[in-house]
Design a protein around this motif. Structure first.
Motif, PDB file in Angstrom:
ATOM      1  N   ILE A 141     102.370 -93.161  24.535  1.00 51.44           N
ATOM      2  CA  ILE A 141     103.077 -91.908  24.276  1.00 51.44           C
ATOM      3  C   ILE A 141     102.170 -90.902  23.570  1.00 51.44           C
ATOM      4  O   ILE A 141     102.176 -89.712  23.881  1.00 51.44           O
ATOM      5  N   ARG A 142     101.363 -91.380  22.650  1.00 49.04           N
ATOM      6  CA  ARG A 142     100.519 -90.490  21.849  1.00 49.04           C
ATOM      7  C   ARG A 142      99.323 -89.958  22.638  1.00 49.04           C
ATOM      8  O   ARG A 142      98.993 -88.770  22.538  1.00 49.04           O
ATOM      9  N   GLU A 143      98.666 -90.807  23.405  1.00 48.57           N
ATOM     10  CA  GLU A 143      97.378 -90.437  23.990  1.00 48.57           C
ATOM     11  C   GLU A 143      97.359 -90.361  25.514  1.00 48.57           C
ATOM     12  O   GLU A 143      96.416 -89.826  26.090  1.00 48.57           O
ATOM     13  N   MET A 144      98.384 -90.902  26.158  1.00 50.65           N
ATOM     14  CA  MET A 144      98.333 -90.986  27.622  1.00 50.65           C
ATOM     15  C   MET A 144      99.434 -90.198  28.314  1.00 50.65           C
ATOM     16  O   MET A 144      99.520 -90.219  29.548  1.00 50.65           O
TER      17      MET A 144
ATOM     18  N   ALA B 151     104.993 -87.595  32.415  1.00 49.58           N
ATOM     19  CA  ALA B 151     104.263 -88.637  33.147  1.00 49.58           C
ATOM     20  C   ALA B 151     103.018 -89.071  32.380  1.00 49.58           C
ATOM     21  O   ALA B 151     102.585 -88.414  31.423  1.00 49.58           O
ATOM     22  N   PHE B 152     102.446 -90.187  32.828  1.00 47.92           N
ATOM     23  CA  PHE B 152     101.296 -90.762  32.127  1.00 47.92           C
ATOM     24  C   PHE B 152     100.001 -90.560  32.915  1.00 47.92           C
ATOM     25  O   PHE B 152      99.978 -90.693  34.140  1.00 47.92           O
ATOM     26  N   TRP B 153      98.934 -90.242  32.182  1.00 52.55           N
ATOM     27  CA  TRP B 153      97.618 -90.087  32.782  1.00 52.55           C
ATOM     28  C   TRP B 153      97.043 -91.452  33.157  1.00 52.55           C
ATOM     29  O   TRP B 153      97.563 -92.495  32.775  1.00 52.55           O
ATOM     30  N   SER B 154      95.912 -91.428  33.850  1.00 48.44           N
ATOM     31  CA  SER B 154      95.422 -92.632  34.516  1.00 48.44           C
ATOM     32  C   SER B 154      94.536 -93.534  33.660  1.00 48.44           C
ATOM     33  O   SER B 154      94.651 -94.755  33.726  1.00 48.44           O
ATOM     34  N   ALA B 155      93.610 -92.945  32.902  1.00 45.18           N
ATOM     35  CA  ALA B 155      92.607 -93.789  32.245  1.00 45.18           C
ATOM     36  C   ALA B 155      91.893 -93.023  31.150  1.00 45.18           C
ATOM     37  O   ALA B 155      91.868 -91.785  31.134  1.00 45.18           O
ATOM     38  N   ILE B 156      91.306 -93.783  30.229  1.00 47.37           N
ATOM     39  CA  ILE B 156      90.384 -93.252  29.224  1.00 47.37           C
ATOM     40  C   ILE B 156      89.020 -93.881  29.485  1.00 47.37           C
ATOM     41  O   ILE B 156      88.908 -95.096  29.689  1.00 47.37           O
ATOM     42  N   ASP B 157      87.978 -93.051  29.491  1.00 48.67           N
ATOM     43  CA  ASP B 157      86.632 -93.519  29.830  1.00 48.67           C
ATOM     44  C   ASP B 157      86.118 -94.549  28.830  1.00 48.67           C
ATOM     45  O   ASP B 157      86.607 -94.652  27.696  1.00 48.67           O
TER      46      ASP B 157
ATOM     47  N   GLY C 246      86.171 -89.423  27.383  1.00 48.06           N
ATOM     48  CA  GLY C 246      86.868 -88.551  28.321  1.00 48.06           C
ATOM     49  C   GLY C 246      88.125 -89.213  28.859  1.00 48.06           C
ATOM     50  O   GLY C 246      88.344 -90.419  28.719  1.00 48.06           O
ATOM     51  N   LYS C 247      88.965 -88.398  29.483  1.00 51.01           N
ATOM     52  CA  LYS C 247      90.244 -88.885  29.992  1.00 51.01           C
ATOM     53  C   LYS C 247      90.401 -88.476  31.452  1.00 51.01           C
ATOM     54  O   LYS C 247      90.081 -87.349  31.834  1.00 51.01           O
ATOM     55  N   ASP C 248      90.869 -89.383  32.256  1.00 47.66           N
ATOM     56  CA  ASP C 248      91.232 -89.064  33.635  1.00 47.66           C
ATOM     57  C   ASP C 248      92.685 -88.586  33.603  1.00 47.66           C
ATOM     58  O   ASP C 248      93.612 -89.398  33.483  1.00 47.66           O
ATOM     59  N   ASP C 249      92.863 -87.263  33.698  1.00 49.44           N
ATOM     60  CA  ASP C 249      94.200 -86.700  33.519  1.00 49.44           C
ATOM     61  C   ASP C 249      94.942 -86.511  34.843  1.00 49.44           C
ATOM     62  O   ASP C 249      95.748 -85.603  34.991  1.00 49.44           O
ATOM     63  N   LYS C 250      94.676 -87.406  35.764  1.00 47.62           N
ATOM     64  CA  LYS C 250      95.423 -87.449  37.024  1.00 47.62           C
ATOM     65  C   LYS C 250      96.659 -88.312  36.823  1.00 47.62           C
ATOM     66  O   LYS C 250      96.615 -89.333  36.120  1.00 47.62           O
ATOM     67  N   VAL C 251      97.763 -87.935  37.437  1.00 47.34           N
ATOM     68  CA  VAL C 251      98.987 -88.738  37.409  1.00 47.34           C
ATOM     69  C   VAL C 251      99.076 -89.502  38.722  1.00 47.34           C
ATOM     70  O   VAL C 251      99.098 -88.896  39.795  1.00 47.34           O
ATOM     71  N   ILE C 252      99.099 -90.827  38.657  1.00 47.45           N
ATOM     72  CA  ILE C 252      99.186 -91.683  39.840  1.00 47.45           C
ATOM     73  C   ILE C 252     100.563 -92.348  39.844  1.00 47.45           C
ATOM     74  O   ILE C 252     100.929 -93.023  38.878  1.00 47.45           O
ATOM     75  N   ALA C 253     101.315 -92.158  40.905  1.00 48.67           N
ATOM     76  CA  ALA C 253     102.701 -92.626  40.936  1.00 48.67           C
ATOM     77  C   ALA C 253     102.793 -94.137  40.746  1.00 48.67           C
ATOM     78  O   ALA C 253     103.625 -94.620  39.966  1.00 48.67           O
ATOM     79  N   SER C 254     101.960 -94.915  41.451  1.00 47.30           N
ATOM     80  CA  SER C 254     102.074 -96.377  41.370  1.00 47.30           C
ATOM     81  C   SER C 254     101.773 -96.879  39.965  1.00 47.30           C
ATOM     82  O   SER C 254     102.474 -97.756  39.446  1.00 47.30           O
ATOM     83  N   TRP C 255     100.744 -96.338  39.335  1.00 51.05           N
ATOM     84  CA  TRP C 255     100.401 -96.768  37.978  1.00 51.05           C
ATOM     85  C   TRP C 255     101.473 -96.330  36.980  1.00 51.05           C
ATOM     86  O   TRP C 255     101.768 -97.039  36.018  1.00 51.05           O
TER      87      TRP C 255
END
Length: 466
Positions: A87-90, A96-102, A192-201
């Protein structure tokens, strides 16, 4: 096959030991919550530092299941902190939630998470440092490029005993030390952060966050999971159906099987946490779209790509679990569950057809088909479905009581009389006398038992049937 009342002690011990070692390991972020992608050693100590949404959603689900079996202080902390991290970082401000943190910051892998011992000593007072040093291994040789990745070598209660501390005092010291270290780490250059929203994840994260919210009694987790579903329904769906990705207002390609499957199973989990008409309607749409666009009508099973998309040289129909569960296994499980819940034979038939088609593959390599085998178990032994109806506040109390414990064969849904999207087998019109009280039904197929208005009696009947 084991009966429901049999217990596999060896299997449980292996699972709990693995979860304990992961939770203590450096693969877990002991200050900020969340799990890194994988470990590079047998002790789960030194991770590849990338944090993936799908890993954390799946692990939240597993730790929630472990907590449902019985209370565990370590597991509860990990689940709560990982939910807070999501909730805080993603989380996008829309839900919705972002995909990943580098893994790296400023080109150096792991720099955000590694500590020098003198740096920690400067931050903490003497008592705080003693607790951190003993718990997280700063009294041992550096384990990562002359620095330390925090790793618990022992249980917390054993550390407290070793230091001869009163438990309340030790807890307070650890809390204050971690807060200081987290604040100091927050001043570093972040990965860095991958700020793409992926439905399945997002489906995996929504399901994990909801399950953790239920077992921890954290309604905020369920509320944030609901916001994520609403984002996907609002921003990632159009007349052509679901899209796989979203970023900065731009939609990516049409969704694949995994997007539909993971999101449908997440909706079922949310409905078990709290009933909402919009989620029932969305679940029906996802299931119907899947049957229309992905089903192999001749052999059974679902293609990974839709039939109205560009045709590939080969259209895969994945059955094996890889870094995420297979779309066919998840979809079979979700359709069987949705079919029982709504009383829809066509969902049950489609789920069953997946399993018939995949039988040979499951027999040839069962270890690679855990998701499929879980669906097969639900097909062979239909779920113990419990429907609770009544005023909103009272059905929530019954839901909490009936959903207690770990019973993966049981599904409990609390449907208030204010709901309008109902399973087929429930009457649309209910007398004022019945609406005034809370009752529970045990349902199977397209029919339900007579209503039971005593919670303890209903609980006893469930225990007797295990």
């Amino acid at each position: 096959a084991r009966r429901r009342n049999e217990r596999d002690r060896d299997g449980l011990d292996m699972a709990m030991n693995t979860l304990t070692r992961i939770a203590r390991g450096g693969i877990y972020d002991h200050l900020g919550g969340g799990f890194c992608r994988y470990a590079t050693d047998r002790q789960w100590m030194i991770p590849h530092f990338e944090k993936m949404l799908y890993d954390n959603g799946l692990l939240l689900s597993v730790y929630a299941d472990a907590l449902a079996i019985g209370p565990d202080e370590l597991f509860a902390g990990v689940a709560r902190e990982t939910g807070d991290w999501l909730i805080r970082e993603m989380q996008h401000e829309g839900g919705a939630f972002w995909s990943a943190i580098d893994a790296d910051a400023e080109g150096v892998e792991g720099s955000f998470y590694a500590w020098r011992r003198d740096e920690v000593k400067r931050l903490l007072d003497e008592d705080e440092y003693l607790v951190v040093e003993t718990l997280y291994g700063l009294d041992k040789p550096a384990n990562f490029e002359s620095k330390w990745i925090l790793h618990r070598y022992d249980a917390w209660h054993a550390v407290v005993d070793r230091l001869s501390l009163e438990r309340g005092k030790a807890d307070a010291l650890l809390t204050s030390a971690r807060a200081k270290m987290f604040a100091a780490r927050s001043q570093r250059v972040a990965p860095g952060k991958d700020d793409k929203v992926i439905a399945s994840w997002n489906g995996l994260a929504i399901r994990g966050l909801t399950k953790a919210g239920m077992v921890l009694g954290e309604p905020r987790f369920i509320a944030e999971a609901t916001r994520a579903v609403d984002f996907i329904a609002r921003e990632m769906m159009d007349d052509g159906g679901l899209h796989a990705t979203w970023r900065d207002g731009r939609l990516g390609p049409r969704a694949f099987l995994d997007d539909y499957a993971n999101l449908l199973e997440a909706l079922l989990t949310l409905l078990a946490a709290r009933w909402r008409d919009a989620d029932v309607q969305l679940a029906r749409r996802l299931a119907d779209d899947t049957l229309k666009r992905f089903l192999d009508t001749e052999a059974g099973g679902f293609y990974f790509t839709a039939n109205d998309e560009q045709q590939l040289i080969h259209r895969p129909k994945p059955t094996m679990d890889e870094v995420t569960p297979s779309g066919n296994g998840t979809m079979a499980r979700a359709l069987i569950a949705l079919g029982h819940l709504l009383g829809e034979p066509r969902y049950l038939d489609a789920g069953s057809a997946v399993l018939k088609w995949a039988r040979g593959m499951m027999e040839a390599y069962p270890a690679g088909h855990a998701g499929m085998l879980a669906a097969l178990e639900n097909e062979m032994a239909p779920p113990d479905l419990v429907i609770v109806r009544g005023p909103d506040a009272e059905v929530a109390r019954w839901l909490t009581a009936l959903a207690e414990g770990y019973a993966p064969w049981r599904s409990v849904y609390a449907i208030p009389y204010s709901a309008t999207a109902l399973p087929k087998y429930l009457p649309k019109l209910v007398s004022a006398e019945l609406r005034a009280k809370t009752v529970g039904y045990r349902c199977s197929g397209l029919s339900c038992s007579l209503p039971v208005d005593d919670l303890d009696e209903l609980k006893r009947s469930l225990l007797a049937s295990q």
